[in-house]
Design an enzyme around this catalytic site. Structure first.
Site, PDB file in Angstrom:
ATOM      1  N   TYR A 425       2.837   7.774   8.914  1.00  0.00           N
ATOM      2  CA  TYR A 425       3.153   6.715   7.955  1.00  0.00           C
ATOM      3  C   TYR A 425       4.153   7.252   6.939  1.00  0.00           C
ATOM      4  O   TYR A 425       3.880   8.264   6.287  1.00  0.00           O
ATOM      5  CB  TYR A 425       1.897   6.266   7.218  1.00  0.00           C
ATOM      6  N   HIS A 507      -0.202  -2.333   5.466  1.00  0.00           N
ATOM      7  CA  HIS A 507      -0.296  -1.769   4.120  1.00  0.00           C
ATOM      8  C   HIS A 507       0.789  -2.385   3.243  1.00  0.00           C
ATOM      9  O   HIS A 507       1.520  -1.697   2.546  1.00  0.00           O
ATOM     10  CB  HIS A 507      -0.138  -0.249   4.163  1.00  0.00           C
ATOM     11  N   ASN A 554      -3.604   5.803   1.720  1.00  0.00           N
ATOM     12  CA  ASN A 554      -3.790   4.428   2.152  1.00  0.00           C
ATOM     13  C   ASN A 554      -3.978   3.590   0.896  1.00  0.00           C
ATOM     14  O   ASN A 554      -4.411   4.095  -0.133  1.00  0.00           O
ATOM     15  CB  ASN A 554      -4.991   4.322   3.083  1.00  0.00           C
TER      16      ASN A 554
HETATM   17  C1  LIG Z   1      -6.827  -4.253   9.656  1.00  0.00           C
HETATM   18  C2  LIG Z   1      -6.499  -3.535   8.384  1.00  0.00           C
HETATM   19  C3  LIG Z   1      -6.833  -2.193   8.261  1.00  0.00           C
HETATM   20  C4  LIG Z   1      -6.551  -1.508   7.084  1.00  0.00           C
HETATM   21  N1  LIG Z   1      -6.980  -0.216   6.940  1.00  0.00           N
HETATM   22  C5  LIG Z   1      -6.943   0.357   5.715  1.00  0.00           C
HETATM   23  C6  LIG Z   1      -7.622   1.565   5.432  1.00  0.00           C
HETATM   24  O1  LIG Z   1      -8.307   2.138   6.288  1.00  0.00           O
HETATM   25  N2  LIG Z   1      -7.536   2.080   4.192  1.00  0.00           N
HETATM   26  C7  LIG Z   1      -6.830   1.444   3.191  1.00  0.00           C
HETATM   27  O2  LIG Z   1      -6.782   1.949   2.079  1.00  0.00           O
HETATM   28  N3  LIG Z   1      -6.194   0.295   3.427  1.00  0.00           N
HETATM   29  C8  LIG Z   1      -6.261  -0.270   4.640  1.00  0.00           C
HETATM   30  N4  LIG Z   1      -5.682  -1.502   4.825  1.00  0.00           N
HETATM   31  C9  LIG Z   1      -4.926  -2.118   3.717  1.00  0.00           C
HETATM   32  C10 LIG Z   1      -5.793  -2.621   2.564  1.00  0.00           C
HETATM   33  O3  LIG Z   1      -6.951  -3.253   3.056  1.00  0.00           O
HETATM   34  C11 LIG Z   1      -4.960  -3.582   1.715  1.00  0.00           C
HETATM   35  O4  LIG Z   1      -3.819  -2.879   1.259  1.00  0.00           O
HETATM   36  C12 LIG Z   1      -5.728  -4.103   0.514  1.00  0.00           C
HETATM   37  O5  LIG Z   1      -6.889  -4.805   0.902  1.00  0.00           O
HETATM   38  C13 LIG Z   1      -4.855  -5.027  -0.322  1.00  0.00           C
HETATM   39  O6  LIG Z   1      -5.576  -5.382  -1.475  1.00  0.00           O
HETATM   40  P1  LIG Z   1      -5.154  -6.646  -2.352  1.00  0.00           P
HETATM   41  O7  LIG Z   1      -6.206  -6.810  -3.392  1.00  0.00           O
HETATM   42  O8  LIG Z   1      -3.754  -6.482  -2.765  1.00  0.00           O
HETATM   43  O9  LIG Z   1      -5.167  -7.883  -1.348  1.00  0.00           O
HETATM   44  P2  LIG Z   1      -6.237  -8.358  -0.259  1.00  0.00           P
HETATM   45  O10 LIG Z   1      -7.215  -7.293   0.043  1.00  0.00           O
HETATM   46  O11 LIG Z   1      -5.444  -8.938   0.850  1.00  0.00           O
HETATM   47  O12 LIG Z   1      -7.042  -9.486  -1.007  1.00  0.00           O
HETATM   48  C14 LIG Z   1      -6.494 -10.751  -1.291  1.00  0.00           C
HETATM   49  C15 LIG Z   1      -7.626 -11.740  -1.383  1.00  0.00           C
HETATM   50  O13 LIG Z   1      -7.138 -12.964  -1.925  1.00  0.00           O
HETATM   51  C16 LIG Z   1      -7.647 -14.036  -1.180  1.00  0.00           C
HETATM   52  N5  LIG Z   1      -6.693 -15.149  -1.315  1.00  0.00           N
HETATM   53  C17 LIG Z   1      -5.442 -15.234  -0.779  1.00  0.00           C
HETATM   54  N6  LIG Z   1      -4.877 -16.387  -1.130  1.00  0.00           N
HETATM   55  C18 LIG Z   1      -5.751 -17.033  -1.917  1.00  0.00           C
HETATM   56  C19 LIG Z   1      -5.727 -18.288  -2.580  1.00  0.00           C
HETATM   57  N7  LIG Z   1      -4.643 -19.079  -2.517  1.00  0.00           N
HETATM   58  N8  LIG Z   1      -6.821 -18.679  -3.283  1.00  0.00           N
HETATM   59  C20 LIG Z   1      -7.933 -17.869  -3.350  1.00  0.00           C
HETATM   60  N9  LIG Z   1      -8.001 -16.679  -2.731  1.00  0.00           N
HETATM   61  C21 LIG Z   1      -6.920 -16.252  -2.026  1.00  0.00           C
HETATM   62  C22 LIG Z   1      -7.793 -13.513   0.221  1.00  0.00           C
HETATM   63  O14 LIG Z   1      -8.724 -14.280   0.958  1.00  0.00           O
HETATM   64  C23 LIG Z   1      -8.263 -12.085  -0.045  1.00  0.00           C
HETATM   65  O15 LIG Z   1      -9.662 -12.015  -0.182  1.00  0.00           O
HETATM   66  C24 LIG Z   1      -5.906  -2.189   6.008  1.00  0.00           C
HETATM   67  C25 LIG Z   1      -5.575  -3.529   6.135  1.00  0.00           C
HETATM   68  C26 LIG Z   1      -5.871  -4.215   7.302  1.00  0.00           C
HETATM   69  C27 LIG Z   1      -5.518  -5.673   7.398  1.00  0.00           C
END
Ligand SMILES: Cc1cc2nc3c(=O)[nH]c(=O)nc-3n(C[C@H](O)[C@H](O)[C@H](O)COP(=O)(O)OP(=O)(O)OC[C@H]3O[C@@H](n4cnc5c(N)ncnc54)[C@H](O)[C@@H]3O)c2cc1C
Ligand SMILES: *[C@@H]1O[C@H](CO)[C@@H](O)[C@H](O)[C@H]1NC(C)=O
Ligand SMILES: *[C@@H]1O[C@H](CO)[C@@H](O)[C@H](O)[C@H]1NC(C)=O
Ligand SMILES: *[C@@H]1O[C@H](CO)[C@@H](O)[C@H](O)[C@H]1NC(C)=O
Length: 580
Positions: A425, A507, A554
């Site tokens: 990465y 990510h 990550n």
């Molecule tokens: C399959 C996968 C594996 C991964 N593996 C890892 C790992 O091992 N380690 C790691 O650190 N990271 C990993 N990641 C990345 C990490 O999970 C994300 O970077 C992180 O979750 C992002 O956090 P966030 O709070 O920015 O957004 P998100 O976690 O995407 O949260 C956004 C939230 O907002 C909600 N939402 C969106 N739009 C609306 C709306 N209009 N109204 C109300 N709610 C809404 C969504 O439902 C979601 O619950 C992985 C991601 C995926 C998809």
């Protein structure tokens, strides 16, 4: 304010009776999520949108400070703790769902209906917990350059240390997720780490030596605890839910913020039964959007905040008739600065490596494995599928003089039963960026791919592949599958398309960049260093979308730290904040 419900405790007691697990402790008493309601007339000091790692520290700390907080999550419950129900039959009668058992995390690749967001062209979790409900739990402390290379003043490495401590005291993480402290099927770890040692790389403990990320390796660390996923949903959300001034709804999709000029008065929410507006406290109320890199950009566009070309697309969509009028639009570069770790998969095989079929284990684990998991949270199912380890790091400085940080994950899967896939990465220091846009069906699209648009980035990826090949050169019995031993590292890297289909790491960051250069006057930033959207009084964004550049960790750890740091800034900002 909704009623405190005790069903969750009852469920834990029922599970305890059936599985002989430890009795639930009193401090698990908490309020579960309520369903989205079109009849609620309550107002809140803060509305937080989303429940991923960006949202939960903010919501917890704001409620801890005594503010009334409503958290709105679009998706359904995930973890059994919060009433989630998606599970294979061997988990029925327990308080666990597929999201709680680390060894079941790969199921997202087999079946993501009702879990993955459907309004993005990339994968993201639209479920309570966001990405932290479905990811592999890999979790480690960022390197000092992660903050120092791209984050603005006030967010440099020394500034972040207090937030780093807060996050790691709540979620210390572990290299040994099984409750007996053993690693199961460690042959992959052993083979690669022995090879790297032979090649001159150094063993570290990732979360103790986070400033040593150059030719080092470590056991993989996870945020898991108690043999379960745990994470922010089992810590920050748990303490928030124990406060009477905190409420959270599932099935509540925020359509847009309601605003007059730069002052936000509430949010428009789509529940299954219709649309409603929830207001914040007059004058002093605030809205924090934490809907993720795609979701937060989308909410801003639908609220008339973004570049004119994208706002015009929204204007032509089903939203058009009720969209805020164009004389109220705020012209900010929402959607630019899109980035994701550039993923490059290598594959080796070695006769020592033992593969475990986590997909088969989803419905039908070997009975010894399910029993040891259910009885004492031990065994292979406490480890994230597909059995990671080690992680390793390299720093490369191409001729442009900019350090590029590479991190690698090794996982036991591939084309043979003795394969491991080693994924590189490219994060900190990379210069390439892409762009996110929206289409007339209101679906977000990665319209400019962010991968390898810069010669220094390409050089670093190629050199990193070469360094690993050199590092593992002396391992006897190791077969290179990808790249083959006759292919040059440059030819190999160039043979993989630089698009999300071939390179994505899930990510994603950057669409609402934080910075001091106000995007309304030609700068690149959407939010200021208090995480407040330029041109607004009381609208904030806190999640991966505000990252100016990527980290070598990550994302989850870094997003939690950013969220802790952001909420300290928000709490310190006087009411009402003057428009920037
Ligand atoms: C399959 C996968 C594996 C991964 N593996 C890892 C790992 O091992 N380690 C790691 O650190 N990271 C990993 N990641 C990345 C990490 O999970 C994300 O970077 C992180 O979750 C992002 O956090 P966030 O709070 O920015 O957004 P998100 O976690 O995407 O949260 C956004 C939230 O907002 C909600 N939402 C969106 N739009 C609306 C709306 N209009 N109204 C109300 N709610 C809404 C969504 O439902 C979601 O619950 C992985 C991601 C995926 C998809
Ligand atoms: C399930 O119950 C056990 C025993 O009370 C508890 O330790 C664990 O945290 C619970 N897990 C979930 C996901 O609710
Ligand atoms: C990071 O930047 C800050 C502020 O510019 C500086 O004080 C610090 O020494 C830098 N390096 C590290 C490792 O923190
Ligand atoms: C990383 O290690 C290499 C030696 O393998 C060294 O040449 C280089 O200067 C180091 N880079 C940094 C930024 O420390």
């Amino acid at each position: 304010m909704h009623l405190v419900q005790n069903w969750a405790v009852a469920a834990a007691v029922a599970a305890w009776l059936q599985t002989g697990a430890a009795a639930p402790s009193i401090n698990e008493a908490r309020a579960g999520p309520a369903s989205c309601s079109t009849s609620s007339k309550d107002t809140y000091d803060y509305i937080v949108v989303g429940s991923g790692p960006g949202a939960l520290p903010v919501a917890d700390r704001l409620s801890e400070a005594g503010h009334s907080v409503l958290l709105l999550e679009k998706g359904p419950a995930s973890s059994g703790r919060w009433g989630g129900t998606m599970k294979p039959s061997w988990l029925s009668g327990t308080n666990l769902t597929r999201f709680d058992v680390p060894g079941l995390c790969n199921q997202i690749w087999a079946d993501r209906n009702g879990i993955a967001c459907t309004d993005y062209d990339q994968l993201a979790g639209c479920i309570l917990g966001g990405g932290a409900a479905i990811n592999s739990g890999l979790y480690w402390k960022p390197h000092p350059e992660d903050w120092n290379m791209s984050f603005p003043a006030g967010w440099k490495n020394p500034d972040m240390q207090e937030s780093v401590s807060k996050v790691f005291s709540r979620l210390p993480g572990t290299m040994y997720p099984s409750m007996d402290g053993k690693l199961y099927l460690p042959q992959g770890y052993n083979t690669i780490s022995a090879g790297l040692t032979q090649g001159g790389w150094t063993s570290i403990v990732a979360n103790d030596q986070n400033d040593q990320r150059n030719k080092t390796f470590s056991h993989t660390t996870y945020y898991f605890s108690g043999g379960e996923r745990g994470g922010p949903m089992a810590t920050y959300l748990l303490t928030a839910s124990q406060r009477k001034n905190f409420a959270f709804w599932t099935g509540a999709a925020v359509k847009r913020v309601v605003r007059t000029g730069g002052h936000v008065t509430g949010v428009e929410v789509e529940c299954s039964g219709g649309t409603t507006t929830i207001n914040v406290t007059p004058n002093t109320g605030r809205v924090v959007i934490s809907a993720g890199t795609f979701g937060s950009a989308k909410i801003l566009w639908r609220s008339g905040i973004g570049p004119k070309d994208q706002l015009n697309v929204v204007k032509q969509s089903g939203d058009g008739a009720t969209m805020v009028s164009s004389d109220q639009w705020i012209d900010l570069p929402v959607g630019y600065n899109l980035y994701d770790h550039v993923g490059t998969d290598l594959e080796i095989a070695h006769p020592n490596i033992v593969n475990y079929d986590f997909y088969a284990a989803y419905n039908r684990p070997a009975s010894g494995d399910s029993q040891s998991y259910l009885n004492g949270r031990t065994g292979i199912l406490t480890q994230a599928a597909p059995n990671f380890g080690p992680m390793f790091w390299d720093i490369i400085t191409p001729s442009d003089g900019i350090n590029r940080h590479l991190h690698w994950q090794a996982r036991v899967e591939g084309s043979r039963s003795t394969s491991m896939t080693l994924t590189q990465y490219l994060g900190t220091g990379s210069v390439s960026r892409g762009r996110l846009t929206i289409n007339s069906q209101l679906k977000t699209i990665v319209s400019t791919s962010p991968y390898l648009n810069n010669a220094g980035d390409v050089a670093a990826v190629v050199q990193g592949v070469q360094n690993l090949r050199d590092g593992l050169a002396k391992v006897s019995g190791l077969t290179w599958i990808r790249p083959s031993s006759s292919q040059s590292s440059a030819a190999f890297v160039n043979s993989i398309a630089a698009n999300p289909g071939s390179r994505n790491s899930n990510h994603w960051i950057g669409t609402n960049k934080m910075g001091t250069d106000d995007g309304r006057s030609g700068g690149t930033a959407v939010v200021d260093t208090d995480t407040k959207v330029y041109g607004t009084d009381n609208l904030f964004v806190v999640d991966a979308s505000i990252f100016p550049g990527h980290v070598t960790s990550n994302p989850t750890a870094a997003i939690l730290i950013v969220s802790e740091h952001a909420v300290s800034k928000i709490l310190a900002l006087p009411f009402p904040a003057a428009a920037a």
